[in-house]
Design an enzyme around this catalytic site. Structure first.
Site, PDB file in Angstrom:
ATOM      1  N   LYS A 516       0.879  -1.176   0.000  1.00 27.46           N
ATOM      2  CA  LYS A 516       0.000   0.000   0.000  1.00 27.46           C
ATOM      3  C   LYS A 516       0.912   1.221   0.000  1.00 27.46           C
ATOM      4  O   LYS A 516       2.118   1.084   0.199  1.00 27.46           O
ATOM      5  CB  LYS A 516      -0.915   0.034   1.224  1.00 27.46           C
ATOM      6  CG  LYS A 516      -0.167  -0.205   2.547  1.00 27.46           C
ATOM      7  CD  LYS A 516      -1.103  -0.247   3.723  1.00 27.46           C
ATOM      8  CE  LYS A 516      -1.852  -1.540   3.871  1.00 27.46           C
ATOM      9  NZ  LYS A 516      -3.241  -1.502   3.456  1.00 27.46           N
ATOM     10  N   ARG A 517       0.352   2.414  -0.207  1.00 24.22           N
ATOM     11  CA  ARG A 517       1.195   3.609  -0.148  1.00 24.22           C
ATOM     12  C   ARG A 517       1.892   3.699   1.206  1.00 24.22           C
ATOM     13  O   ARG A 517       1.379   3.208   2.207  1.00 24.22           O
ATOM     14  CB  ARG A 517       0.348   4.866  -0.362  1.00 24.22           C
ATOM     15  CG  ARG A 517      -0.008   5.063  -1.792  1.00 24.22           C
ATOM     16  CD  ARG A 517      -0.755   6.320  -2.082  1.00 24.22           C
ATOM     17  NE  ARG A 517      -1.865   6.559  -1.206  1.00 24.22           N
ATOM     18  CZ  ARG A 517      -1.909   7.546  -0.321  1.00 24.22           C
ATOM     19  NH1 ARG A 517      -0.876   8.362  -0.182  1.00 24.22           N
ATOM     20  NH2 ARG A 517      -2.968   7.735   0.403  1.00 24.22           N
ATOM     21  N   LYS A 522      -0.526   4.190   8.156  1.00 19.40           N
ATOM     22  CA  LYS A 522      -0.700   2.801   7.701  1.00 19.40           C
ATOM     23  C   LYS A 522       0.270   1.865   8.432  1.00 19.40           C
ATOM     24  O   LYS A 522       0.146   0.669   8.411  1.00 19.40           O
ATOM     25  CB  LYS A 522      -0.520   2.717   6.188  1.00 19.40           C
ATOM     26  CG  LYS A 522      -1.575   3.542   5.407  1.00 19.40           C
ATOM     27  CD  LYS A 522      -1.483   3.398   3.904  1.00 19.40           C
ATOM     28  CE  LYS A 522      -2.339   4.402   3.145  1.00 19.40           C
ATOM     29  NZ  LYS A 522      -3.657   3.899   2.722  1.00 19.40           N
TER      30      LYS A 522
HETATM   31  C1  GFP Z   1      -8.040   6.193   0.465  1.00 23.28           C
HETATM   32  C2  GFP Z   1      -8.300   5.762   1.872  1.00 23.28           C
HETATM   33  C3  GFP Z   1      -8.567   4.259   1.921  1.00 23.28           C
HETATM   34  C4  GFP Z   1      -9.744   3.946   1.006  1.00 23.28           C
HETATM   35  C5  GFP Z   1      -9.494   4.517  -0.389  1.00 23.28           C
HETATM   36  C6  GFP Z   1     -10.696   4.372  -1.285  1.00 23.28           C
HETATM   37  O1  GFP Z   1      -6.984   5.430  -0.032  1.00 23.28           O
HETATM   38  O2  GFP Z   1      -8.835   3.832   3.216  1.00 23.28           O
HETATM   39  O3  GFP Z   1      -9.940   2.573   0.914  1.00 23.28           O
HETATM   40  O4  GFP Z   1      -9.178   5.907  -0.332  1.00 23.28           O
HETATM   41  O5  GFP Z   1     -11.833   4.862  -0.647  1.00 23.28           O
HETATM   42  F1  GFP Z   1      -7.236   6.075   2.669  1.00 23.28           F
HETATM   43  P1  GFP Z   1      -5.469   5.794  -0.190  1.00 23.28           P
HETATM   44  O6  GFP Z   1      -5.425   6.505  -1.491  1.00 23.28           O
HETATM   45  O7  GFP Z   1      -5.040   6.624   0.936  1.00 23.28           O
HETATM   46  O8  GFP Z   1      -4.775   4.483  -0.220  1.00 23.28           O
END
Ligand code: GFP
Length: 789
Positions: A516-517, A522
């Protein structure tokens, strides 16, 4: 089918004067792409006409993380295997398309969700089309050098792009103060599965109205001769690498207004062709979903466009309000966009003026409702020279939704508390989802075949709730079959990692994966600390029955996010240590894969045993990676946060590894006064692990005590002038996390029991289809038609 091959032959001939087998991979990609586009042309036209004849919706998003298109399009058309065979006959391996870049026009979850939603809308026959930006450079490519992230520009169009049709004839102009540019649409077909329906993603590219100034050229002012061209093209040159922190940059505001204005002009043009200047049907026929605050200037822009058609402000506002709805994707305060009024005035003064009118209207409305002055102040759209985009969207839209149950509750109780009190009827929850076509059918054909066999058909491709049928057939034989498939996917991933990153991993080890990013909330750092704890315990002989484990990380850090970059370096330092220590190298392996993207993810999620979802409770709005892992039979090792909660609800908490502080614990800790230093000093094991940041165990380039690791350490133990110590509660959660990880490790040894848990996860993953989510949006928010399956 033979049609496609004929078309491919003709295209290859006319474009390159070559036979299929003579084409280079990029030529083949372009020719086959064009052949597919030719094949779907009629259905695409028919779908466009259908959308135009009924109430329809638009998904406005600054990001669409589409990934690789070729395999997915062939798959959804149901011809992937046939094309593979036909190409093979010509001596061409379909895997050549692995060399083609992903379309990475997004940063992470938010952009990938938008891509899944388009895919699902096409399959579920929801008349939903996307509008966004055609960035020349997508998300940067990541190299890892000496353990550090290095960014390289992502020139994804360099071999051309067969999936987008340039529609010069439908170009519009967009004006900023002192600058007018051309917005040229590029249309991408979004192909549904088991349907002839095809939706459209229209991406706008900024271009100059006058490309070249001959006068300047004649005066030998060469730069000035192309200045207008450069200034215009800069607007859509590059995707901002985002770290969930808002940055008030002029170019970013221009990007946002550019695509919103162009898209709305497009919608208006289409509308006027039907109804002329009678706008009374506008809100009845059109719904616009604003994906986060990035497209929120659509609201004042729509008001402006309607006023240009002769409407007064109140009438225009009413239409805009009935047309737009807003999805919130984060509770992180620093990510909620707030534009400085001066900056807005400098770039889009008319829009700022309309926002002020809307802001005043809100205050009048609140006064009429008898809302207290104190609350009114908290709800101001323009406050202290700052424009609050989330407030604007909540006021000037029909609905506002969160993306998982917990997240929506937090919006109601906290982030948008006042708004919920005044406008409770506007709030909805729409738990995120993922498309099972890409994230199971395409990336895990072996598991897909097993599911088809058990469910009795491949209709789960369009109705994922059918997976529940699996609940009745989780027997020893099926578990063995599942375990065999998982092993195969682990071998494949091992080969891929070896090829891409040069690291060898053991497919018989547990694959414990976090992709994930990179962001502090996180908590990849928590995972890193747990590995160090386990490392020390193994060295001390405290974990005699430890099953060898490979910890895989994949993450990009925003280029300006120093701590995130330090965490990448730290993980790579850990890899260096544990992978080379004779005491641990057969038991622990740490791999930080480079350039994690959609295509890499397709190989990763299928091979995982454990899915790491370690965000601080309350901070991950939903997560969607967690759903992809679940669908492929990985168990969630995560906190009680975002959609993890719903995953545990569906599959049973006993089939996941849930640990750590919950939202209410975090709140209590904050109230009591959380003191990480005390915990760290009282627990020698924690201290030893955290101190590896500063005690010389690792090297952040000779800057011991002063470098980025020391900064991380200080932020955890002492805090900084702008943030309290251990803002994300690593130290509090670490002990329980380690114990949970060790428990999972023990459980894994019982292959039957563990495999059973994996299958229970798959059987209960039906809810997490983006088909379910998109139909909920169609029913509850957009009120459009949808397919009944
Ligand atoms: C953001 C939120 C996540 C969510 C996505 C889509 O993602 O929790 O699942 O939007 O709604 F943080 P990121 O771009 O930060 O990964």
């Amino acid at each position: 089918m033979s049609n496609i091959m004929e078309k491919l032959e003709l295209t290859a001939q006319s474009m390159y004067c070559k036979k299929i087998e003579e084409l280079t991979p990029s030529e083949l990609h372009l020719s086959l792409g064009k052949a597919v586009m030719g094949e779907i042309a009629d259905n695409w036209e028919a779908s466009k006409a259908k959308h135009n004849s009924e109430r329809r919706a638009y998904y406005f998003s600054a990001e669409f993380l589409m990934g690789r298109m070729m395999y997915n399009n062939l798959y959804c058309l149901g011809i992937l295997d046939d094309v593979k065979k036909m190409l093979k006959k010509k001596g061409v391996d379909i895997n050549v398309f692995e060399d083609i870049d992903d379309a990475a026009l997004g940063n992470g979850g938010l952009g990938r969700l938008a891509a899944c939603y388009l895919d699902s809308a096409a399959t579920m026959e929801v008349p939903l089309d996307g509008y966004g930006i055609r960035y020349k450079y997508g998300l940067f490519k990541q190299l890892i050098k000496d353990g550090y992230q290095v960014e390289v520009a992502d020139d994804w169009q360099r071999f051309d792009d067969p999936w987008c049709l340039r529609r010069e004839d439908e170009a519009v102009t967009v004006s900023f103060k002192g600058q007018t540019v051309k917005a040229v649409p590029y249309d991408m077909a979004v192909i549904g599965c088991k349907t002839t329906n095809i939706n459209t993603l229209r991406l706008w590219q900024a271009e100059a109205i006058n490309e070249f100034d001959f006068q300047a050229f004649n005066n030998t002012e060469y730069n000035r001769a192309v200045q207008e061209k450069n200034d215009a093209e800069n607007i859509t040159k590059v995707l901002y690498p985002n770290d969930n922190k808002y940055e008030g940059k002029v170019l970013r505001l221009k990007q946002q207004y550019f695509f919103c204005s162009a898209s709305l002009q497009d919608i208006m043009r289409r509308y006027k062709a039907k109804h002329g200047n009678d706008f009374s049907f506008f809100a009845k026929e059109n719904a616009i979903q604003l994906n986060d605050t990035h497209p929120v200037c659509s609201i004042p822009e729509l008001v402006r466009l309607l006023m240009n058609e002769g409407m007064n402000f109140d009438e225009a506002f009413e239409i805009a309000r009935k047309t737009c709805a807003y999805t919130n994707h984060t509770v992180l305060g620093e990510a909620l966009e707030k534009w400085h009024a001066d900056l807005m005035m400098q770039v889009i003064p008319e829009i700022y003026h309309i926002i002020c009118l809307i802001a005043n209207k809100l205050q009048e409305e609140l006064t009429a409702k008898g809302i207290s002055e104190d609350m009114k102040a908290k709800m101001r759209i323009v406050d202290a020279n700052t424009v609050h985009m989330a407030r604007l969207a909540t006021y000037a839209g029909t609905y506002v939704n969160g993306v998982a149950k917990l997240h929506t509750e937090i919006l109601k109780d906290d982030v948008l508390k006042e708004w919920y009190q005044v406008y409770p009827e506007r709030f909805q929850n729409k738990t995120n989802g993922i498309t099972q076509r890409r994230w199971l059918g395409l990336c895990n054909p072996e598991l897909a075949a097993l599911i088809t066999e058990k469910v009795g058909s491949d209709n789960w491709l369009i109705d994922l709730s059918l997976l529940s049928k699996l609940n009745d057939c989780i027997d020893a034989k099926t578990i063995t079959k599942f375990n065999t498939i998982k092993k195969k996917k682990k071998v494949q991933l091992a080969e891929y990692i070896k090829k891409m990153d040069g690291v060898e991993i053991n497919p018989d080890s547990i694959y414990d994966i976090q992709v994930k990013r990179l962001h502090e909330y996180k908590r990849q750092l928590l995972n890193a600390f747990s590995i160090m704890t386990i490392y020390f315990r193994i060295k001390e002989g405290k974990l005699p029955n430890w099953t060898p484990t490979t910890f895989i990380f994949g993450a990009k850090a925003a280029p300006g996010y120093a701590r995130a970059k330090a965490i990448i370096k730290y993980i790579n330092e850990i890899a260096d240590l544990v992978n080379n220590d004779p005491d641990t190298k057969d038991k622990l392996k740490v791999v930080f894969i480079s350039n994690y993207n959609v295509s890499y993810a397709e190989k990763i999620v299928v091979a995982a045993d454990l899915s790491e979802q370690t965000s601080t409770a309350g901070l991950e709005a939903s997560g969607t990676g967690n759903m992809k892992f679940m669908l492929n039979g990985a168990l969630t090792l995560g906190t009680y946060d975002g959609a993890n909660i719903e995953i545990a609800e569906c599959a049973g908490e006993e089939n996941e590894y849930i640990f750590g502080a919950r939202v209410e614990d975090i709140e209590r800790l904050k109230k009591e006064g959380y003191d990480p230093k005390k915990l760290y000093e009282a627990n020698p094991e924690i201290k030893k692990v955290v101190d590896t940041l500063i005690d010389g165990t690792f090297d952040d380039d000779g800057a011991q005590g002063e470098g980025s690791f020391a900064e991380l350490h200080n932020a955890l133990i002492n805090g900084t002038s702008w943030q309290e110590a251990d803002h994300y509660f690593h130290i509090y959660d670490l002990p329980l996390y380690v114990e949970t990880k060790i428990r999972a490790n023990k459980d894994y040894a019982n292959r039957k029991e563990f495999g059973k848990k994996c299958l229970i996860n798959i059987a209960n993953a039906g809810k997490f289809s983006s088909d379910r989510a998109i139909v909920e949006y169609a029913k509850d928010i957009w009120h459009t038609s949808y397919r009944k399956v």
